[in-house]
Design an enzyme around this catalytic site. Sequence first.
Site, PDB file in Angstrom:
ATOM      1  N   SER A   1      -1.803  -2.804   1.877  1.00 50.06           N
ATOM      2  CA  SER A   1      -0.936  -1.847   1.189  1.00 50.06           C
ATOM      3  C   SER A   1      -1.415  -1.634  -0.235  1.00 50.06           C
ATOM      4  CB  SER A   1       0.515  -2.340   1.217  1.00 50.06           C
ATOM      5  OG  SER A   1       1.387  -1.324   0.787  1.00 50.06           O
ATOM      6  N   ASN A   2      -0.591  -1.080  -1.080  1.00 50.09           N
ATOM      7  CA  ASN A   2      -0.951  -0.867  -2.492  1.00 50.09           C
ATOM      8  C   ASN A   2       0.281  -1.049  -3.364  1.00 50.09           C
ATOM      9  OD1 ASN A   2       0.410   1.829  -2.771  1.00 50.09           O
ATOM     10  ND2 ASN A   2      -1.029   2.287  -1.107  1.00 50.09           N
ATOM     11  N   HIS A   3       0.090  -0.850  -4.673  1.00 50.37           N
ATOM     12  CA  HIS A   3       1.162  -1.197  -5.624  1.00 50.37           C
ATOM     13  C   HIS A   3       2.180  -0.089  -5.867  1.00 50.37           C
ATOM     14  CE1 HIS A   3      -0.589  -4.995  -6.725  1.00 50.37           C
ATOM     15  NE2 HIS A   3      -1.752  -4.415  -6.977  1.00 50.37           N
TER      16      HIS A   3
ATOM     17  N   ALA B   1       1.504   7.084  -1.806  1.00 49.71           N
ATOM     18  CA  ALA B   1       0.171   6.473  -1.875  1.00 49.71           C
ATOM     19  C   ALA B   1      -0.151   5.982  -0.466  1.00 49.71           C
ATOM     20  CB  ALA B   1       0.179   5.333  -2.871  1.00 49.71           C
TER      21      ALA B   1
END
Length: 411
Positions: A219-221, A287
């Site tokens: 995943s991402n932030h 995102a």
Amino acid sequence: MDWAGRKILLGITGSIAAYKATWIIRQLKSKGAEVQVVCSTDALGFVTPLTLATLSERPVYTEFVRSDQGEWVNHVALGLWADLMLIAPCSAHTLAKMAGGLCDNLLMAVYLSARCPVWFAPAMDLDMWKHPATSRNVNELISRPNHRMLGPASGALASGLSGVGRMSEPQEIVDAMEQWWLSTNDQARPPVLDTWRGKKVLITAGPTREAIDDVRYISNHSSGKMGYTLAQAFLEQGAEVMLISGPVSLSPPQGLQSFVAVESALEMHQAVEKYQEQFNVGIFCAAVADFRPVHKKDGKIKKKDGVSPIALVANPDILAEIGRNKRADQFLVGFALETENGLAEAARKKSTKQCDLLVLNHLNDPGAGFGLDTNQVTLLSNMGITELPLAPKIEIARQIIQHITKCYFHS
Ligand code: CTP
């Protein structure tokens, strides 16, 4: 539009932009509004009480007591009298006092007594605007009910420097008021405008999670804040908002037409396709993870099985696909988060994904990035390149919507 009977308290503080307040008074008066000026003493170094009183056709109040007439100025009555309080220009000092609730002059006493919406138009030098103390004060004020910040704009400053800190142009301030009056008969309500009433806005927000096994993912932030704030700001404008969100720890805003919580890019893709035909404006703020593991392992990969590579496969590019298939009457907004060659990359994505507007986030700029309440963005559209100053995300969202409004309705 008839402004007769509208009561506006105009707070003026110590800034060179105080001279522009005279233009605001003229405009408001010519539209039929009643204007009561309350100044800080510093403001009177920039503009005379005689000018302000002549234009507003009322005495100008600065002190708690008008010693020449032995009269006490009733700040509570003034605060209750107004339909709208506008502080323009609002200096860094007054901004800080408002945030802190200080009451060392009549203007602050009136502010603390006001039950009406309070709008403020900051004016200061660029470094003062960028200072973390100012950012904190702005964040505090903007999160208060019925508070709205206008500007500041970017351009030449009195110091000779150029940058963000100029007071918004008086015309823009008066236009914003007019739009607001038009939209509401009930001044106690937060402004809900009609601009987007009847229009459907689809927003994707947050990250996606691409499962490796039953407990792990890629995943991402992304926090989802920008997408959720855009949803909120579009609701303020009367739009029907459909929010599709990856996993975030935010509550969806009230009043959404639909809310779909998804985990993976494939799920987000599916959800978007469902609304593809319906939306007038599509905002792709999520995102989305570009890749996912080819196989998700059932259960948990065990350490004893040793290190093994994870084969990845590309996820569909949701925005690009919608861009390829969009109708001429649909307006597409993409986002790009870049660490280098920002403008070039953003322009490339705008064109390859067939967006009408591309919002560029600079990850390296202070105040812009994951999870923050502020953001700094550049807008690329057919109207050219527009840099928005660092501001709370709600203000950025409103400005993005203003830009979309111009492109969508007027071009
Ligand atoms: N986007 C999307 N689906 C994807 C990837 C991105 O809808 N699979 C959308 C994002 O929501 C955003 C825009 O495309 O509006 C740009 O996303 P970004 O990650 O910056 O672009 P990429 O094309 O993934 O390029 P790169 O990661 O190489 O910068």
